[in-house]
Design a protein around this motif. Structure first.
Motif, PDB file in Angstrom:
ATOM      1  N   GLY A  24       0.774  -1.235   0.000  1.00 21.37           N
ATOM      2  CA  GLY A  24       0.000   0.000   0.000  1.00 21.37           C
ATOM      3  C   GLY A  24       0.798   1.274   0.000  1.00 21.37           C
ATOM      4  O   GLY A  24       0.235   2.367  -0.144  1.00 21.37           O
ATOM      5  N   ASP A  25       2.128   1.194   0.144  1.00 20.97           N
ATOM      6  CA  ASP A  25       2.921   2.415   0.275  1.00 20.97           C
ATOM      7  C   ASP A  25       4.283   2.205  -0.371  1.00 20.97           C
ATOM      8  O   ASP A  25       4.774   1.071  -0.481  1.00 20.97           O
ATOM      9  N   GLY A  26       4.918   3.302  -0.774  1.00 21.82           N
ATOM     10  CA  GLY A  26       6.267   3.231  -1.307  1.00 21.82           C
ATOM     11  C   GLY A  26       6.296   3.027  -2.812  1.00 21.82           C
ATOM     12  O   GLY A  26       5.258   2.978  -3.484  1.00 21.82           O
ATOM     13  N   PRO A  27       7.492   2.863  -3.367  1.00 22.88           N
ATOM     14  CA  PRO A  27       7.647   2.764  -4.829  1.00 22.88           C
ATOM     15  C   PRO A  27       7.017   1.520  -5.431  1.00 22.88           C
ATOM     16  O   PRO A  27       6.773   1.474  -6.634  1.00 22.88           O
ATOM     17  N   ARG A  28       6.724   0.495  -4.607  1.00 22.99           N
ATOM     18  CA  ARG A  28       6.144  -0.746  -5.113  1.00 22.99           C
ATOM     19  C   ARG A  28       4.652  -0.843  -4.795  1.00 22.99           C
ATOM     20  O   ARG A  28       4.060  -1.916  -4.871  1.00 22.99           O
ATOM     21  N   ALA A  29       4.035   0.277  -4.439  1.00 22.72           N
ATOM     22  CA  ALA A  29       2.602   0.283  -4.109  1.00 22.72           C
ATOM     23  C   ALA A  29       1.796  -0.333  -5.239  1.00 22.72           C
ATOM     24  O   ALA A  29       2.028  -0.063  -6.420  1.00 22.72           O
ATOM     25  N   GLY A  30       0.844  -1.193  -4.866  1.00 27.46           N
ATOM     26  CA  GLY A  30       0.023  -1.887  -5.848  1.00 27.46           C
ATOM     27  C   GLY A  30       0.507  -3.277  -6.190  1.00 27.46           C
ATOM     28  O   GLY A  30      -0.228  -4.057  -6.815  1.00 27.46           O
ATOM     29  N   THR A  31       1.730  -3.622  -5.776  1.00 25.20           N
ATOM     30  CA  THR A  31       2.273  -4.951  -6.038  1.00 25.20           C
ATOM     31  C   THR A  31       1.539  -5.996  -5.201  1.00 25.20           C
ATOM     32  O   THR A  31       1.370  -5.837  -3.993  1.00 25.20           O
ATOM     33  N   VAL A  32       1.092  -7.069  -5.844  1.00 28.39           N
ATOM     34  CA  VAL A  32       0.393  -8.161  -5.173  1.00 28.39           C
ATOM     35  C   VAL A  32       1.387  -9.296  -4.920  1.00 28.39           C
ATOM     36  O   VAL A  32       2.183  -9.641  -5.796  1.00 28.39           O
ATOM     37  N   PHE A  33       1.342  -9.868  -3.727  1.00 23.66           N
ATOM     38  CA  PHE A  33       2.256 -10.960  -3.395  1.00 23.66           C
ATOM     39  C   PHE A  33       1.507 -12.036  -2.601  1.00 23.66           C
ATOM     40  O   PHE A  33       0.480 -11.767  -1.972  1.00 23.66           O
ATOM     41  N   PRO A  34       2.021 -13.269  -2.599  1.00 23.78           N
ATOM     42  CA  PRO A  34       1.315 -14.371  -1.935  1.00 23.78           C
ATOM     43  C   PRO A  34       1.529 -14.385  -0.419  1.00 23.78           C
ATOM     44  O   PRO A  34       2.550 -13.901   0.078  1.00 23.78           O
ATOM     45  N   VAL A  35       0.579 -14.965   0.295  1.00 28.77           N
ATOM     46  CA  VAL A  35       0.660 -15.173   1.740  1.00 28.77           C
ATOM     47  C   VAL A  35       0.954 -16.647   1.981  1.00 28.77           C
ATOM     48  O   VAL A  35       0.206 -17.518   1.524  1.00 28.77           O
ATOM     49  N   ARG A  36       2.032 -16.950   2.706  1.00 28.25           N
ATOM     50  CA  ARG A  36       2.476 -18.331   2.881  1.00 28.25           C
ATOM     51  C   ARG A  36       2.399 -18.806   4.336  1.00 28.25           C
ATOM     52  O   ARG A  36       2.865 -19.899   4.646  1.00 28.25           O
ATOM     53  N   VAL A  37       1.822 -18.001   5.216  1.00 32.69           N
ATOM     54  CA  VAL A  37       1.744 -18.361   6.635  1.00 32.69           C
ATOM     55  C   VAL A  37       0.368 -17.987   7.176  1.00 32.69           C
ATOM     56  O   VAL A  37      -0.327 -17.151   6.587  1.00 32.69           O
ATOM     57  N   PRO A  38      -0.061 -18.574   8.298  1.00 34.00           N
ATOM     58  CA  PRO A  38      -1.302 -18.134   8.932  1.00 34.00           C
ATOM     59  C   PRO A  38      -1.212 -16.663   9.336  1.00 34.00           C
ATOM     60  O   PRO A  38      -0.180 -16.195   9.808  1.00 34.00           O
ATOM     61  N   THR A  39      -2.317 -15.950   9.140  1.00 30.13           N
ATOM     62  CA  THR A  39      -2.348 -14.529   9.485  1.00 30.13           C
ATOM     63  C   THR A  39      -3.323 -14.214  10.615  1.00 30.13           C
ATOM     64  O   THR A  39      -3.468 -13.046  10.989  1.00 30.13           O
ATOM     65  N   HIS A  40      -3.989 -15.224  11.140  1.00 29.65           N
ATOM     66  CA  HIS A  40      -4.836 -15.048  12.326  1.00 29.65           C
ATOM     67  C   HIS A  40      -4.617 -16.261  13.224  1.00 29.65           C
ATOM     68  O   HIS A  40      -4.847 -17.401  12.802  1.00 29.65           O
ATOM     69  N   GLN A  41      -4.146 -16.014  14.442  1.00 29.50           N
ATOM     70  CA  GLN A  41      -3.769 -17.104  15.350  1.00 29.50           C
ATOM     71  C   GLN A  41      -4.404 -16.872  16.714  1.00 29.50           C
ATOM     72  O   GLN A  41      -4.332 -15.766  17.269  1.00 29.50           O
ATOM     73  N   THR A  42      -5.034 -17.913  17.244  1.00 29.90           N
ATOM     74  CA  THR A  42      -5.556 -17.850  18.609  1.00 29.90           C
ATOM     75  C   THR A  42      -5.017 -19.045  19.388  1.00 29.90           C
ATOM     76  O   THR A  42      -4.664 -20.072  18.820  1.00 29.90           O
ATOM     77  N   GLY A  43      -4.964 -18.893  20.707  1.00 34.82           N
ATOM     78  CA  GLY A  43      -4.458 -20.005  21.502  1.00 34.82           C
ATOM     79  C   GLY A  43      -4.641 -19.794  22.980  1.00 34.82           C
ATOM     80  O   GLY A  43      -5.014 -18.710  23.442  1.00 34.82           O
ATOM     81  N   VAL A  44      -4.391 -20.857  23.720  1.00 37.04           N
ATOM     82  CA  VAL A  44      -4.377 -20.819  25.185  1.00 37.04           C
ATOM     83  C   VAL A  44      -3.036 -21.375  25.650  1.00 37.04           C
ATOM     84  O   VAL A  44      -2.599 -22.431  25.181  1.00 37.04           O
ATOM     85  N   LEU A  45      -2.394 -20.671  26.557  1.00 29.94           N
ATOM     86  CA  LEU A  45      -1.110 -21.068  27.124  1.00 29.94           C
ATOM     87  C   LEU A  45      -1.312 -21.479  28.571  1.00 29.94           C
ATOM     88  O   LEU A  45      -1.972 -20.768  29.340  1.00 29.94           O
ATOM     89  N   GLU A  46      -0.740 -22.604  28.949  1.00 29.05           N
ATOM     90  CA  GLU A  46      -0.728 -23.019  30.349  1.00 29.05           C
ATOM     91  C   GLU A  46       0.670 -22.755  30.898  1.00 29.05           C
ATOM     92  O   GLU A  46       1.640 -23.394  30.485  1.00 29.05           O
ATOM     93  N   HIS A  47       0.770 -21.798  31.797  1.00 27.89           N
ATOM     94  CA  HIS A  47       2.068 -21.465  32.386  1.00 27.89           C
ATOM     95  C   HIS A  47       2.428 -22.490  33.460  1.00 27.89           C
ATOM     96  O   HIS A  47       1.553 -23.155  34.035  1.00 27.89           O
ATOM     97  N   ALA A  48       3.718 -22.598  33.725  1.00 21.79           N
ATOM     98  CA  ALA A  48       4.185 -23.582  34.694  1.00 21.79           C
ATOM     99  C   ALA A  48       3.578 -23.362  36.066  1.00 21.79           C
ATOM    100  O   ALA A  48       3.385 -24.316  36.833  1.00 21.79           O
TER     101      ALA A  48
END
Length: 361
Positions: free
Chosen positions: A211-235
């Motif tokens: 969305g910004d800079g000299p390459r604005a408008g360039t489309v690129f692929p997403v290769r990782v999860p972009t929304h993550q939820t979880g529960v952590l059990e601390h020691a």
């Protein structure tokens, strides 16, 4: 204080100027060299700081004017650069995460142990007055025994403002590995290491657009999860609910809250060094009380962890933003990915010592 620890930066990207500016004003450290695969970027950074030279990467690693390599490369290069620096006899302090995988992270720690060198790793934001004041309040029992916590980081994504955002959406990136280290390091600092996790993840969009800079408008692929939820059990038994997302346009969620048997603690944004710490207890009636700063480095900036490491090398104390802590956080994040992929709770095999509180300084 003795001779300053001589620092060479590898990776003169967007964050490097913040580090260089902080190092220039901190005692015990001296920035001496800068290297980048793009020589013009290294030269531009070095030109703004007295006594700093821009050199090729291999020359920096071999230079006696460098005691510690500050590794500010993209995540997929963290392990390669760290291992090369350790092989050259240098201490290493890296940007988060420690590495793209726990296999690479363990290789870094093993190489450091074999070489007799020290590894440190961002984030050092937890060393500021925000998280450290919150830590002091938890340690003092001001909310009783912690039983739960929440941690939320939501944004539409970094491609809106970053001119070269692709690495955020490649392995080693995503909201969890990019922003998770701030939140998870703060949570470990407040509640101790994590022993088990569960969670889910999604990738709502297959592509993103710059969305910004000299390459604005360039489309690129997403290769990782972009929304993550979880529960952590601390020691210690506390349960943390966490959400990290590049898919939320806006939210009014708290950054971090800790819930105890006698009250609630509101913790400021762990991506910053300071901020208001508030507590709600039965003794406070119906309102929140803002706590005065009582721990942490005042006026800290990115690079404060390097100075903390330099002081640790002089005194023999363990650095607070250390490699074992960073490895545990990386392990927790990798376990969250595994939990999301398998639908099962995952035991976190690593652990770490919780760093000592930073006296108010």
């Amino acid at each position: 204080m003795g001779e300053s620890l001589k620092v060479g930066i590898v990776g003169a990207g967007k964050i490097s100027r913040q580090y260089a500016t902080t190092l220039a004003r901190l005692p015990g450290v001296a920035l001496t060299r800068v290297a980048d695969l793009a020589a013009d970027r290294a030269s531009a950074l070095a030109a703004d700081f007295a006594g700093v030279q821009a050199v090729p990467v291999d020359d920096l690693l071999a230079d006696d004017a460098v005691d510690l390599v500050l590794n500010l490369t993209v995540p997929r290069a963290h392990a390669e650069v760290a291992l090369a620096a350790l092989a050259a006899g240098k201490h290493v302090y890296g940007e988060k995460p420690l590495a793209a995988t726990t296999v690479e992270g363990r290789a870094i720690l093993d190489a450091a142990r074999a070489a007799g060198r020290t590894v440190g790793c961002a984030p050092d934001t937890v060393l500021g007055t925000g998280v450290q004041t919150a830590r002091a309040a938890v340690d003092a029992g001001e909310i009783g025994v912690p039983v739960a916590a929440t941690a939320f980081m939501v944004t539409p994504g970094h491609e809106r403002w970053h001119p070269d955002p692709e690495f955020y959406y490649e392995p080693g990136g995503g909201p969890l590995l990019d922003m998770g280290p701030y939140y998870l390091t703060a949570l470990v600092t407040l509640l101790g290491p994590v022993r088990r996790v569960t969670g889910l993840a999604s990738t709502p969009r297959a592509t993103r657009t710059i969305g910004d800079g000299p390459r604005a408008g360039t489309v690129f692929p997403v290769r990782v999860p972009t929304h993550q939820t979880g529960v952590l059990e601390h020691a210690g038994g506390a349960l943390t609910t966490i959400m990290m997302s590049f898919d939320v346009w806006a939210g009014r969620l708290p950054r971090i809250e800790v819930y105890g048997t006698d009250g609630t603690l509101s913790v400021p944004d762990p991506n910053h060094f300071d901020g208001p710490v508030e507590v709600f207890t039965g003794a406070a009636g119906d309102g929140w009380t803002r706590l005065a700063e009582r721990a942490g480095y005042r006026d800290a900036g990115r690079g404060t962890g390097v100075a903390d490491l330099a002081e640790a090398l002089r005194t023999g104390a363990p650095p607070r933003a250390n490699g074992e802590l960073a490895y545990h956080v990386l392990d927790v994040m990798e376990c969250l990915h595994t939990a999301a992929a398998t639908g099962a709770a995952v035991t976190v095999r690593s652990t770490c010592e919780v760093p000592a509180v930073v006296p108010l300084a």
